[in-house]
Design an enzyme around this catalytic site. Structure first.
Site, mmCIF file in Angstrom:
data_model
loop_
_atom_site.group_PDB
_atom_site.id
_atom_site.type_symbol
_atom_site.label_atom_id
_atom_site.label_comp_id
_atom_site.label_asym_id
_atom_site.label_seq_id
_atom_site.Cartn_x
_atom_site.Cartn_y
_atom_site.Cartn_z
ATOM 1 N N ASN A 1 -5.866 -3.453 1.892
ATOM 2 C CA ASN A 1 -5.729 -4.887 2.128
ATOM 3 C C ASN A 1 -7.116 -5.484 2.301
ATOM 4 O O ASN A 1 -8.016 -4.844 2.842
ATOM 5 C CB ASN A 1 -4.908 -5.161 3.392
ATOM 6 C CG ASN A 1 -3.449 -4.822 3.218
ATOM 7 O OD1 ASN A 1 -2.923 -4.783 2.108
ATOM 8 N ND2 ASN A 1 -2.773 -4.575 4.326
ATOM 9 N N ARG B 1 0.828 -1.215 0.000
ATOM 10 C CA ARG B 1 0.000 0.000 0.000
ATOM 11 C C ARG B 1 0.860 1.263 0.000
ATOM 12 O O ARG B 1 0.602 2.207 -0.746
ATOM 13 C CB ARG B 1 -0.968 0.003 1.184
ATOM 14 C CG ARG B 1 -2.041 -1.058 1.068
ATOM 15 C CD ARG B 1 -2.994 -1.061 2.234
ATOM 16 N NE ARG B 1 -2.272 -1.216 3.481
ATOM 17 C CZ ARG B 1 -2.638 -0.695 4.647
ATOM 18 N NH1 ARG B 1 -3.740 0.015 4.740
ATOM 19 N NH2 ARG B 1 -1.936 -0.894 5.719
#
Length: 89
Positions: A36, A18
């Site tokens: 996620n 990320r």
């Protein structure tokens, strides 16, 4: 201008995916988000010039520790958005 909805699987959680996506997307002028999923995948929506989106995906494949084994992508409608962010579950 395009927008893609993408699911990534492989070694994509706990490896800075990320953060890397945000770090790489912003200088390319891309907007969207990444998060996620509880099943171990990462979900992303990314929007911008097609060439920049493709460049982001290539760069993500070359990041240390990130191992993308599968990527399920489809184009979706463009929306009004200002930046690229990381989301939690």
């Amino acid at each position: 201008m395009i927008r893609k909805h993408i699911y990534f699987s492989g070694e994509v959680q706990g490896v800075g995916f990320r953060y890397s996506a945000m770090y790489l997307a912003r200088p390319l002028g891309l907007t969207g988000w990444v998060r996620n999923l509880t099943d171990g995948r990462v979900e992303m929506e990314v929007q911008g010039e097609e060439r920049a989106v493709e460049q982001l995906l290539v760069q993500l494949h070359h990041q240390r520790y990130i191992v993308i084994e599968d990527m399920d992508a489809r184009e979706i409608p463009v929306i009004e958005e200002r930046r690229f962010t990381a989301r939690s579950y």
